[in-house]
Design an enzyme around this catalytic site. Structure first.
Site, PDB file in Angstrom:
ATOM      1  N   ILE A  15       0.830  -1.201   0.000  1.00  0.00           N
ATOM      2  CA  ILE A  15       0.000   0.000   0.000  1.00  0.00           C
ATOM      3  C   ILE A  15       0.865   1.252   0.000  1.00  0.00           C
ATOM      4  CG2 ILE A  15      -1.652   1.332   1.358  1.00  0.00           C
ATOM      5  CD1 ILE A  15      -2.841  -1.346   2.292  1.00  0.00           C
ATOM      6  N   TYR A 144      -2.569  -6.313  16.990  1.00  0.00           N
ATOM      7  CA  TYR A 144      -2.692  -5.514  15.768  1.00  0.00           C
ATOM      8  C   TYR A 144      -3.951  -4.646  15.805  1.00  0.00           C
ATOM      9  CZ  TYR A 144      -2.943  -4.508  10.737  1.00  0.00           C
ATOM     10  OH  TYR A 144      -3.026  -3.884   9.513  1.00  0.00           O
ATOM     11  N   LYS A 148      -4.151  -0.520  15.706  1.00  0.00           N
ATOM     12  CA  LYS A 148      -4.827   0.184  14.621  1.00  0.00           C
ATOM     13  C   LYS A 148      -6.039   0.971  15.118  1.00  0.00           C
ATOM     14  CE  LYS A 148      -2.199  -0.913  11.131  1.00  0.00           C
ATOM     15  NZ  LYS A 148      -1.447   0.133  10.390  1.00  0.00           N
TER      16      LYS A 148
END
Length: 238
Positions: A15, A144, A148
Site C-alpha cells: 500500500i 494488531y 490500529k
C-alpha cells in the site's frame, strides 16, 4: 497542495508504494521512509531515507535528515506497520510490545516530529493508515487490532489540537487488499474472507492510495478527524 515535502513511511512496497507512486504522479515531492532506505521501483521520488518506526531515535534522525536535505515536511502519511498474529493466550510480550510500538507509538512519534513545522507553516496534512481490523476486530490479532484502533484516537485528538493551525488529520482504514501478504493466504481462508465482503473482491492498493490522494489534496481542506473505510463494505461503519 502543500509546498512542503510529502513523507510516506513504509513506502517501498504494498500500500505504501502505491501511495508514493500516486502522489508522485499528482505532483507531490515524495520522500519514502523505510527500513531499507529505498522506495518503489520506477518511481520519480524526491528521495528516500532509512527509518525504523519502532525506534524513537530512528524516527527523529530520519525526519531531521529529510528536513535538512529536502526541506520542511508538509504532508505525512504514516503507513508503516507490522503484524505478529497469535491467540491472546499464546501471545508473547514481545508480540504485543513490538506491534504496538511500531504501529501505534511509531505513528504518535511521527506526528509529534512533523507537528512543529506544520504549526509554523500554518498548514499541513496528516493521514494515518489504520485497518478494518482495528474497527471490526479479528480473532488472533488483539495486538494488531489494538494498535490500529488506537490510531483513531490519535487522529481525532490531534485534529482538535492542530485544526486551528490549518492542519488536518485523518485516518484511512483499508480492508483486505491484494498484496504479497494476502496472496500467501490459503485458498479456504481467501474464500472465507471474500464471502464476508459485500463487493466480493479484495481492494487494489491503488484504490487505497486514491483516497489518501484525495485527503491530502485541496478538495479535502474541510475534512479532519475522519475515518474513511476502504473495505468493500466489510466493516459497515464500525
Amino acid at each position: 497542495m502543500s509546498t512542503g515535502v510529502t513523507v510516506v513511511t513504509g513506502g517501498n512496497r504494498g500500500i505504501g508504494a502505491a501511495i508514493a507512486r500516486r502522489l508522485v504522479d499528482a505532483g507531490h515531492r515524495v520522500v519514502v521512509a523505510s527500513r531499507s532506505g529505498t522506495g518503489p521501483d520506477e518511481c520519480a521520488l524526491t528521495g528516500a531515507v532509512s527509518m525504523d518506526v519502532s525506534s524513537a531515535v530512528s524516527i527523529a534522525d530520519g525526519l531531521s535528515r529529510i528536513e535538512e536535505t529536502y526541506g520542511p515536511i508538509g504532508v505525512l502519511i504514516a503507513n508503516a506497520g507490522i503484524t505478529k498474529d497469535n491467540l491472546l493466550m499464546r501471545m508473547s510480550d514481545e508480540e504485543v510490545d513490538s506491534v504496538v510500538q511500531t504501529n501505534l507509538s511509531g505513528s504518535i512519534r511521527l506526528c509529534r516530529g512533523v507537528a512543529r513545522g506544520m504549526i509554523r507553516a500554518k498548514t499541513g496534512r496528516i493521514v494515518l493508515i489504520s485497518s478494518v481490523v482495528g474497527l471490526l476486530g479479528s480473532a488472533g490479532q488483539v495486538n494488531y487490532a489494538a494498535s490500529k484502533a488506537g490510531l483513531v484516537g490519535v487522529a481525532r485528538s490531534l485534529a482538535r489540537e492542530l485544526g486551528s493551525r490549518g492542519i488536518t488529520v485523518n485516518v484511512v482504514a483499508p480492508g483486505f487488499v491484494e498484496t504479497d501478504m494476502t496472496a500467501e493466504l490459503e485458498e479456504s481462508r481467501r474464500d472465507e474472507i471474500l464471502g464476508a465482503i459485500p463487493l466480493g473482491r479484495y481492494a487494489s492498493a491503488d484504490e487505497v492510495a486514491a483516497v489518501v490522494e484525495f485527503l491530502v489534496g485541496p478538495d479535502a481542506g474541510y475534512i479532519t478527524g475522519s475515518v474513511i473505510p476502504v473495505d468493500g463494505g466489510l466493516g459497515m461503519g464500525h
